[in-house]
Scaffold this active site. Sequence first.
Site, short mmCIF file in Angstrom:
data_model
loop_
_atom_site.label_atom_id
_atom_site.label_comp_id
_atom_site.label_asym_id
_atom_site.label_seq_id
_atom_site.Cartn_x
_atom_site.Cartn_y
_atom_site.Cartn_z
N MET A 13 -24.55 -47.73 12.79
CA MET A 13 -24.73 -48.96 13.54
C MET A 13 -24.34 -50.12 12.63
O MET A 13 -25.16 -50.63 11.87
CB MET A 13 -26.18 -49.08 14.01
CG MET A 13 -26.56 -47.99 14.98
SD MET A 13 -28.21 -48.18 15.65
CE MET A 13 -29.17 -47.98 14.17
N GLY A 14 -23.05 -50.50 12.66
CA GLY A 14 -22.55 -51.58 11.82
C GLY A 14 -23.48 -52.77 11.87
O GLY A 14 -23.93 -53.26 10.87
N THR A 15 -23.78 -53.23 13.05
CA THR A 15 -25.03 -53.92 13.35
C THR A 15 -25.24 -55.33 12.85
O THR A 15 -24.90 -55.66 11.73
CB THR A 15 -26.22 -53.08 12.83
OG1 THR A 15 -26.10 -51.76 13.28
CG2 THR A 15 -27.52 -53.64 13.30
N THR A 16 -25.91 -56.08 13.70
CA THR A 16 -26.60 -57.31 13.30
C THR A 16 -28.02 -57.21 13.85
O THR A 16 -28.20 -57.07 15.06
CB THR A 16 -25.91 -58.56 13.88
OG1 THR A 16 -24.56 -58.63 13.39
CG2 THR A 16 -26.66 -59.83 13.47
N SER A 144 -24.40 -55.29 8.85
CA SER A 144 -23.13 -55.82 8.34
C SER A 144 -22.90 -57.27 8.77
O SER A 144 -22.24 -58.04 8.08
CB SER A 144 -21.97 -54.95 8.82
OG SER A 144 -21.96 -54.87 10.23
#
Length: 235
Positions: A13-16, A144
């Site tokens: 989950m590259g994610t914010t 990320s």
Amino acid sequence: MDLNMDLNAPHSMGTTIIGVTYDGGVVLGADSRTSTGVYVANRASDKITKLTDNVYVCRSGSAADSQIVSDYVRHFLHQHTIQLGQPATVKVAANLVRLLAYNNKDMLQTGLIVGGWDKYNGGRIYGIPLGGTIIEQPFAIGGSGSSYLYGFFDQAWREGMTREEAEQLVVKAVSLAIARDGASGGVVRTVTINSEGVTRKFYPGDQLPLWHEELEPKNSLLDVLNASSPEPMNV
């Protein structure tokens, strides 16, 4: 240019992910893009997971690692609640996450934000990054997309915000990260936790504010092809 995609790569989950305290509770927020290498495996995943009725966790990093940590902590907190006869505090939940993350730090690739409300301490946010450190903060950001948001939060966050201001801040921050970070995207989900309970909200991608050079959302490729083209040049 190598277009080979490793579809067997671990789901990440590259994610914010974001957690913000306000005057009376906390707001958690996240995007919804789960990727496998450069392939988007799930564009509408839910990265805000329930631990107890009053505590939730935002997950980033390896999807498998963050899910198993959440499952173990949920199980332990259920036992804890039965034994004590009352809900676990946010601090207890966060320390359980920290214990699992630290004791397995050589095997886990996940960063977590634990947020919730309890009758003893009110709204609390704890950041638990890679390695299992635990830090109580008035706001926490991870994933990320977080590298694009530190300066924004330094300027935008303030003590004593109302619930509406905190929710707007979280949605604005996640949409900013989506605009800049290729590993974040999809929709925005928020969870607001206070003395009255839990409120979930959903913000579709086409209702998020556009930033910088972002293109307006289109329903399909046909909308793009049928869009009015510029007038031909006269030679």
